[in-house]
Design an enzyme around this catalytic site. Structure first.
Site, PDB file in Angstrom:
ATOM      1  CE  LYS A  89      27.819 121.029 107.127  1.00 56.28           C
ATOM      2  NZ  LYS A  89      29.198 120.893 107.636  1.00 56.28           N
ATOM      3  CD  GLU A 111      22.509 126.741 102.647  1.00 55.48           C
ATOM      4  OE1 GLU A 111      21.347 126.579 102.251  1.00 55.48           O
ATOM      5  OE2 GLU A 111      22.932 126.266 103.720  1.00 55.48           O
ATOM      6  CB  SER A 378      31.794 117.889 113.741  1.00 55.06           C
ATOM      7  OG  SER A 378      32.990 118.522 113.340  1.00 55.06           O
TER       8      SER A 378
HETATM    9  C1  LIG Z   1      29.965 121.838 108.226  1.00 51.87           C
HETATM   10  C2  LIG Z   1      30.826 121.306 109.273  1.00 51.87           C
HETATM   11  C3  LIG Z   1      30.985 121.960 110.512  1.00 51.87           C
HETATM   12  C4  LIG Z   1      30.381 123.303 110.814  1.00 51.87           C
HETATM   13  O1  LIG Z   1      28.983 123.358 110.833  1.00 51.87           O
HETATM   14  P1  LIG Z   1      28.150 123.480 112.171  1.00 51.87           P
HETATM   15  O2  LIG Z   1      26.789 123.804 111.706  1.00 51.87           O
HETATM   16  O3  LIG Z   1      28.769 124.580 112.981  1.00 51.87           O
HETATM   17  O4  LIG Z   1      28.241 122.189 112.856  1.00 51.87           O
HETATM   18  C5  LIG Z   1      31.765 121.345 111.485  1.00 51.87           C
HETATM   19  N1  LIG Z   1      32.380 120.173 111.255  1.00 51.87           N
HETATM   20  C6  LIG Z   1      32.260 119.522 110.074  1.00 51.87           C
HETATM   21  C7  LIG Z   1      32.970 118.226 109.892  1.00 51.87           C
HETATM   22  C8  LIG Z   1      31.488 120.063 109.051  1.00 51.87           C
HETATM   23  O5  LIG Z   1      31.378 119.412 107.885  1.00 51.87           O
END
Ligand SMILES: *Cc1c(COP(=O)(O)O)cnc(C)c1O
Length: 393
Positions: A89, A111, A378
């Site tokens: 993010k 948000e 992610s």
């Molecule tokens: C917020 C988040 C997501 C989901 O958000 P996307 O916009 O779909 O990427 C996925 N993995 C992690 C670790 C997150 O913090």
């Protein structure tokens, strides 16, 4: 490449379904974003922050033990979990905060659901010396108290939202309301490839660094392209960040993993691509969880970051042209994925990411010959330890 048309549509999806009062705001933002993209000094500053502050490039790690476990897969992880603040993010919030600075805005609003986007925004705002207010549903404030504390420590104000289901979609409504009233001073940072044009294109632009790096790194290691890309899909920003730079590579198959929660046949899931219908939410047309008469349903996932009743319009487009395939994984399967990666590779993934990991088992059974896959890791799991402690024995 899939650049949206002038009205911000990817095929029939996306666009700008907004009251008149918000149109000029989005037009101004679009103009600024287009000019910043062409400006070498903007790119240089963004790249500097990604590298020296956030920790890019992230590693492309060959998971040999996990690959050995599944036998038919050669698995690489794109390690976004190693970034500052622990997830992808930050790529997006650093990009948007630089745009805010260019627009000479003094205040950032955002948000947040799980609080991860709130933390990444508060971090970027602190770095730039900007005031930061984060809207968060009362329900989520209770569930994610540690992230609330983090945001406050970073100097942000967390504003509780008590309307609707008191979760992410309600927080997004309140943030939009705030933005309309405080246009002059305020920049609104959206956390995924959702919202009205130009947000989906803009967030994807900042997140595409994931796929750009991964493509180069994989080519160096394997001298060819991967067979599969795999990522979890909430709003869809980490997935689109990985997928987009491979769009033209027709041999590369893309799989997005939604949250099936307690099951696709229960009402408790967050899988609009699998079980939704087309509608408009937060200014953009995409697949949504809604009732027959268009009321937005409450989404459910064990992973708070996947708990959104909509999805970015570009994913709806990829699905409609069959460029990507979307599958889903249940809460319990995600927990197993988390445990597996922790114990076989010594990497504790976020619950969101664990959905992509859990799908590897199904992919391993599907492929006809040995196949390579890049999984977007992610985020890291530290934030989830409190909530899963009781669920895993
Ligand atoms: C917020 C988040 C997501 C989901 O958000 P996307 O916009 O779909 O990427 C996925 N993995 C992690 C670790 C997150 O913090």
């Amino acid at each position: 490449m899939t650049t949206p048309d002038k009205s911000g549509h990817f095929g029939e999806f996306g666009g700008r379904y907004m009251p008149e009062t918000l149109m000029t705001l989005h037009e101004d933002l679009e103009r600024l974003f287009q000019s910043a993209k062409k400006d070498a000094s903007f790119k240089k500053e963004f790249q500097f922050l990604l590298k020296d502050y956030a920790g890019r490039p992230t590693n492309l790690y060959f998971a040999s033990r996990l690959s050995g476990h599944f036998k038919t897969l050669k698995i690489y992880f794109k390690r976004e979990d190693l970034l500052h603040t622990g997830a992808h993010k930050i790529n997006n919030t650093l990009g948007q905060v630089l745009l805010a600075k260019r627009m000479k805005k003094k205040r950032i609003i955002a948000e947040t659901g799980a609080g991860q986007h709130g933390v990444a925004t508060a971090t970027a705002a602190a770095l730039m010396g900007l005031k930061c207010d984060v809207y968060m549903g009362e329900e989520d404030i209770e569930r994610q108290s540690l992230n609330v504390f983090r945001m406050r420590l970073l100097g942000a104000k967390v504003i509780p939202v008590s309307s609707g289901s008191k979760t992410l979609k309600d927080a997004m409504n309140e943030a939009i309301r705030d933005w309309v009233t405080n246009v002059e001073s305020t920049f609104y940072i959206i956390g995924s490839v959702a919202g009205a044009h130009p947000y989906p294109e803009m967030v994807r632009y900042f997140q595409a660094v994931i796929g750009q790096e991964a493509r180069k790194q994989f080519m160096i290691k394997e001298k060819k392209l991967p067979d599969y890309l795999l990522a979890c899909v909430g709003g869809g920003s980490n997935a689109m960040g990985l997928f987009h730079p491979f769009f033209k590579d027709k041999t590369v198959k893309m799989i997005g993993v939604e949250a099936a929660g307690l099951g696709l046949n229960s009402e408790e899931h967050a899988a609009p691509l699998a079980k939704g219908s087309i509608g408009v939410l937060h200014g953009s047309k995409s697949d949504l969880l809604q009732t027959k008469d268009g009321q937005i349903k409450v989404a459910h996932s064990i992973a708070a970051g996947l708990d959104y009743p909509g999805v970015g319009p570009e994913h709806s487009y990829y699905k409609s042209i069959k460029r990507a395939e979307y599958v889903s994984v249940k809460d319990q399967e995600a927990l197993s994925g988390l445990k597996l990666l922790s114990q076989i590779e010594g990497i504790i993934p976020a619950l969101e990411t664990s959905h992509a990991i859990a799908y590897l088992e199904k992919l391993a059974r599907r492929v006809k010959r040995k196949s390579s896959v890049i999984v977007c890791l992610s985020g890291r799991g530290d934030k989830d330890m409190g909530s899963i402690e009781k669920l895993i024995s």
